[in-house]
Scaffold this motif. Structure first.
Motif, PDB file in Angstrom:
ATOM      1  N   ALA A  77     -14.776  41.334 -39.760  1.00  0.00           N
ATOM      2  CA  ALA A  77     -13.650  41.182 -38.780  1.00  0.00           C
ATOM      3  C   ALA A  77     -14.476  41.252 -37.442  1.00  0.00           C
ATOM      4  N   HIS A  78     -15.726  41.493 -37.140  1.00  0.00           N
ATOM      5  CA  HIS A  78     -16.263  41.238 -35.908  1.00  0.00           C
ATOM      6  C   HIS A  78     -16.293  39.893 -35.386  1.00  0.00           C
ATOM      7  N   ASP A  79     -16.551  38.756 -36.379  1.00  0.00           N
ATOM      8  CA  ASP A  79     -16.542  37.520 -36.340  1.00  0.00           C
ATOM      9  C   ASP A  79     -14.959  37.007 -35.590  1.00  0.00           C
ATOM     10  N   GLY A  83     -16.017  35.980 -32.440  1.00  0.00           N
ATOM     11  CA  GLY A  83     -16.346  34.361 -32.833  1.00  0.00           C
ATOM     12  C   GLY A  83     -17.747  34.163 -32.492  1.00  0.00           C
ATOM     13  N   ASP A  84     -18.784  35.084 -32.573  1.00  0.00           N
ATOM     14  CA  ASP A  84     -20.101  34.925 -32.566  1.00  0.00           C
ATOM     15  C   ASP A  84     -20.634  34.808 -33.751  1.00  0.00           C
ATOM     16  N   GLY A  85     -20.152  34.910 -34.739  1.00  0.00           N
ATOM     17  CA  GLY A  85     -20.720  34.390 -36.193  1.00  0.00           C
ATOM     18  C   GLY A  85     -21.865  35.381 -36.516  1.00  0.00           C
ATOM     19  N   ASN A  86     -21.973  36.685 -36.122  1.00  0.00           N
ATOM     20  CA  ASN A  86     -23.220  37.508 -36.200  1.00  0.00           C
ATOM     21  C   ASN A  86     -22.738  38.856 -36.933  1.00  0.00           C
ATOM     22  N   GLY A  87     -21.619  38.907 -37.505  1.00  0.00           N
ATOM     23  CA  GLY A  87     -21.100  40.220 -38.074  1.00  0.00           C
ATOM     24  C   GLY A  87     -21.907  40.733 -39.067  1.00  0.00           C
ATOM     25  N   SER A  89     -25.203  40.429 -38.956  1.00  0.00           N
ATOM     26  CA  SER A  89     -26.346  40.660 -38.223  1.00  0.00           C
ATOM     27  C   SER A  89     -26.009  42.304 -37.693  1.00  0.00           C
ATOM     28  N   HIS A  90     -24.754  42.500 -37.111  1.00  0.00           N
ATOM     29  CA  HIS A  90     -24.607  43.804 -36.842  1.00  0.00           C
ATOM     30  C   HIS A  90     -24.573  44.746 -37.994  1.00  0.00           C
ATOM     31  N   ALA A  91     -24.036  44.257 -38.984  1.00  0.00           N
ATOM     32  CA  ALA A  91     -23.839  45.272 -40.291  1.00  0.00           C
ATOM     33  C   ALA A  91     -25.224  45.632 -40.857  1.00  0.00           C
TER      34      ALA A  91
END
Ligand code: ZN
Length: 138
Positions: A77-79, A83-87, A89-91
Motif C-alpha cells: 500500500a505504501h508504494d 510510488g517510491d517502490g520501497n514498501g 524496505s519499510h516493512a
C-alpha cells in the motif's frame, strides 16, 4: 553521565549488511564512561540494527530471510501511496527494529566472541545513514 555521539556511513541499499561493531566500540571508548549501556539507534525508517555472527554464509542467509518474509515483488500500500517502490524496505526495517542496547564494562562492549553489531539497509537505493550512540553509565 550521558554521552551522545554519531557517525555517518554510506550504504549500497538493497539489504546491504554492514558490520558496525568498531564504530560502537569507538563511541564507548571515546565517551570515557567506564561501565553502563550504549544504545545504538538509526534515525531512518528503512534500515535497522541487530547482532549476528558476521560471516558470508549468515550474511547471505539473512538476505534470504528478509526476501522470504517481506518480498520486494508483491504489492505494498505504501508504494501505491508514494510510488517510491520501497514498501518492502519499510516493512523489513519495522520488523528488525531501529535500536539495540549493549552493556559495557571497563570501557569495552560485552559481546559474544562470535557476535557482531550490524546495520542492515533495506532501502531500494544507496543511502547515507546516521548512526547514533548514546552511552549511559558512570
Ligand atoms: Zn518509502
Amino acid at each position: 553521565m550521558v554521552s551522545t555521539q554519531s557517525t555517518r556511513i554510506q550504504t549500497r541499499g538493497n539489504c546491504d549488511i554492514i558490520d558496525i561493531t568498531g564504530y560502537v566500540s569507538d563511541a564507548v571508548r571515546d565517551s570515557g564512561i567506564n561501565a553502563g549501556t550504549v544504545t545504538v539507534f538509526v534515525a531512518h525508517s528503512t534500515c535497522g540494527v541487530t547482532t549476528v555472527e558476521y560471516e558470508p554464509g549468515l550474511v547471505s542467509d539473512l538476505k534470504d530471510l528478509f526476501n522470504r518474509v517481506a518480498p520486494q515483488d508483491i504489492p505494498y500500500a505504501h508504494d501505491k501511496r508514494w510510488g517510491d517502490g520501497n514498501g518492502h524496505s519499510h516493512a523489513r526495517a519495522s520488523l528488525l527494529g531501529g535500536s539495540l542496547v549493549i552493556p559495557f564494562t571497563d570501557g569495552r562492549l560485552i559481546l559474544g566472541t562470535w557476535q557482531q553489531v550490524i546495520l542492515i539497509d533495506f532501502d531500494n537505493q544507496a543511502r547515507s545513514r546516521e548512526i547514533i550512540f548514546q552511552m549511559m553509565g558512570e
